[in-house]
Each structure stands twice: as C-alpha cells, then as structure tokens.
Scaffold this motif. Structure first.
Motif, PDB file in Angstrom:
ATOM      1  N   CYS A  83      43.121  28.734   1.363  1.00 11.35           N
ATOM      2  CA  CYS A  83      41.990  28.794   0.457  1.00 11.35           C
ATOM      3  C   CYS A  83      40.577  28.686   1.040  1.00 11.35           C
ATOM      4  O   CYS A  83      40.525  27.713   2.109  1.00 11.35           O
ATOM      5  N   VAL A  86      37.965  27.690  -0.235  1.00  5.75           N
ATOM      6  CA  VAL A  86      37.448  26.266  -0.680  1.00  5.75           C
ATOM      7  C   VAL A  86      37.768  25.230  -0.138  1.00  5.75           C
ATOM      8  O   VAL A  86      37.093  24.596   0.610  1.00  5.75           O
ATOM      9  N   CYS A  87      39.141  24.776   0.031  1.00  6.81           N
ATOM     10  CA  CYS A  87      39.735  23.389   0.310  1.00  6.81           C
ATOM     11  C   CYS A  87      40.664  23.579   1.458  1.00  6.81           C
ATOM     12  O   CYS A  87      40.704  22.498   2.186  1.00  6.81           O
ATOM     13  N   CYS A 112      42.680  29.296  -3.896  1.00 11.62           N
ATOM     14  CA  CYS A 112      44.049  28.572  -4.603  1.00 11.62           C
ATOM     15  C   CYS A 112      43.753  28.426  -6.190  1.00 11.62           C
ATOM     16  O   CYS A 112      42.550  28.415  -6.517  1.00 11.62           O
ATOM     17  N   CYS A 130      41.515  25.317  -6.936  1.00  5.61           N
ATOM     18  CA  CYS A 130      39.889  25.519  -6.688  1.00  5.61           C
ATOM     19  C   CYS A 130      39.563  26.379  -7.655  1.00  5.61           C
ATOM     20  O   CYS A 130      38.318  26.384  -8.326  1.00  5.61           O
TER      21      CYS A 130
HETATM   22 ZN   LIG Z   1      41.705  25.384  -2.554  1.00  5.89          ZN
END
Ligand SMILES: [Zn+2]
Length: 56
Positions: A8, A10-11, A48, A51
């Motif tokens: 992902c 973002v995370c 994901c 997110c």
């Molecule tokens: Zn994520």
C-alpha cells in the motif's frame, strides 16, 4: 502477475491475495501487452482498502 508483494502506498502494508485494492497509474503510451505488464510493475501504485476508505 507480480513477483514481489505489492505494498500500500499510504500505510506500506503488504497487499494480501484476494484483498480489494485501488490501483493508480498513468495510462501507458505503448499498447503492447507485454510492455503494459512491465509498465504496471514500475508505475502501478496500490492503495489498500482500509486507506482507500480513509480518504475523502
Ligand atoms: Zn494502506
């Protein structure tokens, strides 16, 4: 399709098989399928599900 587990953007969590994801990429200029696969590996960014729902 992917040798390495996508993560992902973002995370940083590894995307698991069967998990819904958002895929962001620029549409490739070339249209050959083999090239698109290589392009996806370089350019595709996954988000994901968790997110993706956090946004907005
Ligand atoms: Zn994520």
């Amino acid at each position: 399709m992917f040798n390495e587990s996508p993560k992902c953007r973002v995370c940083g969590k590894e995307i698991e098989g069967g998990e819904p994801v958002q895929l962001e990429m620029r549409y490739p200029k070339s249209r050959g399928f083999a090239e698109v696969k290589a392009y996806l590996k370089l350019e595709a960014q996954f988000t994901c599900d968790a997110c993706a729902k956090k946004k907005h």
